[in-house]
Design an enzyme around this catalytic site. Structure first.
Site, PDB file in Angstrom:
ATOM      1  N   LYS A 144     -11.852 -57.080   8.673  1.00  0.00           N
ATOM      2  CA  LYS A 144     -12.535 -55.900   9.196  1.00  0.00           C
ATOM      3  C   LYS A 144     -12.873 -54.938   8.055  1.00  0.00           C
ATOM      4  O   LYS A 144     -11.996 -54.579   7.246  1.00  0.00           O
ATOM      5  CB  LYS A 144     -11.655 -55.181  10.228  1.00  0.00           C
ATOM      6  CG  LYS A 144     -11.467 -55.940  11.530  1.00  0.00           C
ATOM      7  CD  LYS A 144     -12.725 -55.923  12.368  1.00  0.00           C
ATOM      8  CE  LYS A 144     -12.486 -56.518  13.742  1.00  0.00           C
ATOM      9  NZ  LYS A 144     -13.695 -56.460  14.590  1.00  0.00           N
ATOM     10  N   LYS A 243     -19.135 -62.773  23.473  1.00  0.00           N
ATOM     11  CA  LYS A 243     -17.891 -62.320  24.086  1.00  0.00           C
ATOM     12  C   LYS A 243     -18.132 -62.167  25.581  1.00  0.00           C
ATOM     13  O   LYS A 243     -19.126 -61.571  25.999  1.00  0.00           O
ATOM     14  CB  LYS A 243     -17.442 -60.977  23.497  1.00  0.00           C
ATOM     15  CG  LYS A 243     -17.111 -61.028  22.015  1.00  0.00           C
ATOM     16  CD  LYS A 243     -16.774 -59.647  21.476  1.00  0.00           C
ATOM     17  CE  LYS A 243     -16.475 -59.688  19.983  1.00  0.00           C
ATOM     18  NZ  LYS A 243     -16.302 -58.321  19.412  1.00  0.00           N
TER      19      LYS A 243
END
Length: 323
Positions: A144, A243
């Site tokens: 990240k 997702k």
């Protein structure tokens, strides 16, 4: 048919930070759909990025009166968390009613020993390096980035690579950069062997990527939901992150995966931080995927019981959990 919605709070093992902020709990909504003899379950994570709250999602689900038909859900509910939980619960119910596994109903292979990424949460270069060292035997790490400055992000990436020299790496920026930042970052990505950069620019800035020929494949995440804009972004990205909480369930996710592959775009199967009940239906997409990122339960202090089996980077599907 009866529908029940329940909010649940699952503690996260350690603070989970991305460019937009930090989470300490996974706030999910679990849905149960029952008939006279069977019940199906689904789980969703309301996503503040898209203006969703647990209260609104529960209200939508508790007010749902049908149709209890997966193909018709998209006509009555928008893509998002509420539709996802209902859709997955209906898949689970259909599998139990018919005595036939959900993966068979979906016409896909049974997921077996899928390699999943493990996320290295955004932090200082030192802390991210330590986290990478602890995970250095993992096959695939998602790093990240996207906060403070791109130069600090490069330090973070190099710290991860130093401490996990053999792991495959992808990075996820969560809309945190400008095009100039991306251009600055790419040489470091090549140097460290990064295989994909996810959502470098903000949703809505995708057109800026149309003329940028990145030597590292770019993946859309926040910029793609149920695939309605797939044609518009196909010239900007080489991959899409699917997702279920974005697409509105497995039904739409399967359609999007097929559409993306038809355009020769790579598929990433991703997740929110949530339990095995969210991961299990998403695993049915793994046969389409170049990357699987279904580590949600591994980021929690505890998972559901029964949960999916994680063995390091290996993740196995189980009908005991769902479907």
């Amino acid at each position: 048919m009866n529908v029940y919605a329940e909010t649940q709070e699952w503690p996260i093992a350690r603070p989970f930070t991305i460019s937009r902020g930090t989470k300490h709990t996974a706030d999910v909504v679990m849905v149960t759909v029952t008939d006279d003899a069977y019940r199906g379950r689904g789980e969703c994570v309301p996503y503040a990025r898209y203006g969703e709250t647990t209260e609104d999602v529960v209200r939508t689900i508790e007010g749902f009166r049908g149709p209890f038909d997966r193909a018709a859900l998209a006509d009555v509910l928008p893509a998002g968390a509420a539709r996802n939980a209902l859709d997955c619960a209906l898949w689970d119910l259909a599998a139990k009613r018919g005595g036939r596994a959900a993966w068979k109903l979906a016409g896909v292979p049974r997921p077996v020993d899928v390699v999943t990424a493990l996320t290295v949460s955004l932090d200082s270069p030192e802390s991210m390096g330590q986290r990478a060292r602890a995970a250095r035997d993992r096959a695939l790490l998602k790093v990240k980035l996207g906060r403070d400055s791109v130069h600090l992000d490069i330090e973070r990436l190099r710290a991860v690579r130093t401490h996990a020299p053999r792991a495959r790496l992808v990075v996820d920026v969560n809309e945190g950069w400008s095009l100039s930042d991306l251009e600055t970052f790419v040489p470091a990505a090549l140097e460290t062997g990064v295989e994909m950069i996810e959502q470098p620019l903000a949703e809505g800035a995708d057109a800026k990527l149309a003329g940028f020929r990145s030597p590292v494949p770019l993946c859309a995440d926040e910029s793609i939901r149920d695939g309605a804009n797939l044609a518009a972004i196909a010239g900007c990205y080489q991959a899409v992150n699917i997702k279920l909480d974005k697409t509105g369930g497995l039904t739409s996710a399967l359609a999007l995966a097929r559409q993306a592959r038809a355009r020769n775009m790579a598929v990433v199967v991703g997740c929110m931080v949530s339990t095995s009940l969210s991961m299990a239906p998403a695993l049915l997409l793994s046969g389409f995927a170049s990357f699987v990122d279904l580590d949600g339960p591994q980021l929690l202090a505890r998972d559901r019981d029964p949960g999916l089996e994680y063995n390091g980077s290996r993740l196995s599907f189980s009908e005991r959990v769902w479907g």
